[in-house]
Every structure is written in structure tokens, then in C-alpha cells.
Design a protein around this motif. Sequence first.
Motif, PDB file in Angstrom:
ATOM      1  N   ARG A 192       0.563  -1.259  -0.333  1.00  0.00           N
ATOM      2  CA  ARG A 192       0.281   0.064   0.430  1.00  0.00           C
ATOM      3  C   ARG A 192       1.111   1.306   0.020  1.00  0.00           C
ATOM      4  O   ARG A 192       1.719   1.564   0.415  1.00  0.00           O
ATOM      5  CB  ARG A 192      -0.629  -0.166   1.022  1.00  0.00           C
ATOM      6  N   ASN A 193       0.466   2.158  -0.858  1.00  0.00           N
ATOM      7  CA  ASN A 193       1.203   3.299  -0.711  1.00  0.00           C
ATOM      8  C   ASN A 193       0.321   4.665  -0.952  1.00  0.00           C
ATOM      9  O   ASN A 193      -0.169   4.933  -2.583  1.00  0.00           O
ATOM     10  CB  ASN A 193       2.490   3.719  -1.936  1.00  0.00           C
ATOM     11  N   GLY A 194      -0.306   4.739   0.051  1.00  0.00           N
ATOM     12  CA  GLY A 194      -1.437   6.158   0.163  1.00  0.00           C
ATOM     13  C   GLY A 194      -2.668   5.414  -1.324  1.00  0.00           C
ATOM     14  O   GLY A 194      -2.966   4.141  -0.338  1.00  0.00           O
ATOM     15  N   PRO A 195      -3.304   5.940  -1.784  1.00  0.00           N
ATOM     16  CA  PRO A 195      -4.372   5.078  -2.923  1.00  0.00           C
ATOM     17  C   PRO A 195      -4.011   4.275  -3.123  1.00  0.00           C
ATOM     18  O   PRO A 195      -4.841   3.385  -3.895  1.00  0.00           O
ATOM     19  CB  PRO A 195      -4.357   6.718  -2.756  1.00  0.00           C
ATOM     20  N   VAL A 196      -3.143   3.861  -3.233  1.00  0.00           N
ATOM     21  CA  VAL A 196      -2.580   3.256  -4.848  1.00  0.00           C
ATOM     22  C   VAL A 196      -2.501   1.740  -3.787  1.00  0.00           C
ATOM     23  O   VAL A 196      -1.106   1.520  -2.763  1.00  0.00           O
ATOM     24  CB  VAL A 196      -1.393   3.075  -5.566  1.00  0.00           C
ATOM     25  N   THR A 197      -2.786   0.985  -4.023  1.00  0.00           N
ATOM     26  CA  THR A 197      -2.703  -1.013  -3.474  1.00  0.00           C
ATOM     27  C   THR A 197      -2.138  -1.307  -4.825  1.00  0.00           C
ATOM     28  O   THR A 197      -2.821  -1.935  -5.558  1.00  0.00           O
ATOM     29  CB  THR A 197      -4.024  -2.063  -2.810  1.00  0.00           C
ATOM     30  N   ARG A 244       1.803  12.498 -12.676  1.00  0.00           N
ATOM     31  CA  ARG A 244       1.589  12.346 -11.262  1.00  0.00           C
ATOM     32  C   ARG A 244       2.635  10.923 -11.240  1.00  0.00           C
ATOM     33  O   ARG A 244       2.587  10.872  -9.903  1.00  0.00           O
ATOM     34  CB  ARG A 244       0.450  11.832 -11.395  1.00  0.00           C
ATOM     35  N   ALA A 302      -6.271   4.037  -8.506  1.00  0.00           N
ATOM     36  CA  ALA A 302      -6.467   5.030  -8.334  1.00  0.00           C
ATOM     37  C   ALA A 302      -6.127   6.467  -9.291  1.00  0.00           C
ATOM     38  O   ALA A 302      -5.970   7.335  -9.179  1.00  0.00           O
ATOM     39  CB  ALA A 302      -5.145   5.309  -6.758  1.00  0.00           C
ATOM     40  N   ARG A 303      -5.548   5.813 -10.303  1.00  0.00           N
ATOM     41  CA  ARG A 303      -5.066   6.638 -11.356  1.00  0.00           C
ATOM     42  C   ARG A 303      -6.187   6.628 -12.858  1.00  0.00           C
ATOM     43  O   ARG A 303      -5.421   7.425 -14.224  1.00  0.00           O
ATOM     44  CB  ARG A 303      -3.694   5.602 -12.038  1.00  0.00           C
ATOM     45  N   HIS A 356      -2.795  -6.174 -11.408  1.00  0.00           N
ATOM     46  CA  HIS A 356      -2.762  -4.347 -11.317  1.00  0.00           C
ATOM     47  C   HIS A 356      -2.071  -4.316 -13.524  1.00  0.00           C
ATOM     48  O   HIS A 356      -2.668  -3.626 -14.216  1.00  0.00           O
ATOM     49  CB  HIS A 356      -2.267  -3.301 -11.071  1.00  0.00           C
TER      50      HIS A 356
END
Length: 251
Positions: A36-41, A131, A184-185, A219
Motif C-alpha cells: 500500500r502506498n497512499g491511495p494505491v494498492t 502524477r 487510483a490513476r 494490476h
Amino acid sequence: MDELTVHTIGGPTAVLTYAGSRLMLDPTFDGPGEYRNGPVTSIKLAGPAAGPREIGQVDAVLLSHDHHIDNLDVAGRDYVLGAPRVFTTTAGADRLGAAATGLRPFEHSDVGAVRVTAVPALHGSPEVGLRNGPVVGFVLESDDQPTVYVSGDNASLDVVAIVAERFPDIEIAILNVGAAKLAARGDVFLTLTADLAARAAALLGVRAVVPVHQDGWGHFTQGAEDVVRAFAEAGSAEVLHDLRPGASVTL
């Protein structure tokens, strides 16, 4: 000898033997797990076909970027920190210590008889790429050897066209595919789709393509079979070398 050997490890990771040097692409050696990195899993589904001990030392690591876990995981970072030389983005080099050299697009350095030139890469659409942060690809050149393009995490055919114009003698392409996508993207592919990879091969006019970055992570929305299909439909199946993790080919 006029050749390149590619040994795939899994995900984006591969070991190249070229002009007397061993070069590693994007080390990822962790087992399956969730990050997990902020909103990204990000979910890793499979471990590598070979680990650092089996692979041993290389002469240099070519790292598309250091800030995404699917290009440099925890064990991969440990490997990089012990590598004799690392080529990556200028931002990444600031984070990776004295052995790391940051290269801006079209800057170069040498490893033995190999000239390593950084080339542009766009990690998504132009807006999403900003981003996602800076990424690079590489072109490898050496006397009496085929010129090799390593795309890194690039999703843009316009970028491929720039590389093809700057290096018209590219013979072999190692393409990061997988049609990576993260919620998240948004609804944007972060790496080449299978169809775009086939079009990239045609733009480059290469005699061989080795796809990487197509397995092992949740992903990645396309896999090896999608790439095989796309090249067949494009009439270029003969240039594709369909390597699964642990396989190798000499080109």
C-alpha cells in the motif's frame, strides 16, 4: 558475436548478456504480497523465477524508476543497493546512493564496451504520467553488436517514434507491456497494451521483440497470450519471442 541473450525472471525483471557485460532490468525479487502506498494498492501474485543468489552479481542495473513497487520491490532495492552501478532517473539516483547515476533523456554513460543512453518514457497519459513521476527507458549500443531498446514503463507510441527517429538502427526491443492499470490513476493504461506493443515493433522496424512486465502483478490487465494474439493479428508473429519467467533466448 552479434547477439544479445535475455533471461526473464518475472514481472519487468530480466538479465541481459550483451557485449561482454551482464545487465539487470528492474529488480523485483519479493514473494507474493500486498503493498500500500497512499491511495494505491499493488498486489504481487508470484515470486521470481530466480533469486539474487542464483543470478549473482551483474555489471550494472538499468532501472526505469525506483518509486513504484512493481519495478523495484523490497528485495530488489536491497539488490540495487549492493550493485556496482545503477542507471536510473536523476530523481531516483538521489535516493539510491553513490553507485547510482541519474541520466536525463539522451544522456549516456558506459559499462565496459556498452554505451547506455537514457531515452524518454511516459508512464500513462500525459496528465497521469506527470502524477506518476519521472521514468526512463534505455538504448544499448556497442561496436559490432545489435542496438537494443529497453522501453521501461512507457505507454506512448509517440515516445517510441521519438526513440526510433533518434536511433534508426535499433534491431531488438524489450518492451514493458501488461496494459497496467490502477484504479487510483483512472481509466488509463500505464504501460503498453498488447496491440500498442505490436505497433511499436512496426514503428521501430525491429527483427526481435521480447515482452516483459506482463506477469506476476494484479494490476497487469493483459498477459503473454494477449501479446501473442496481438502480434499474430498484426502479421508480425515472427519477430515476437514469447518468454515466460525463467526462460531465455539468444538473439
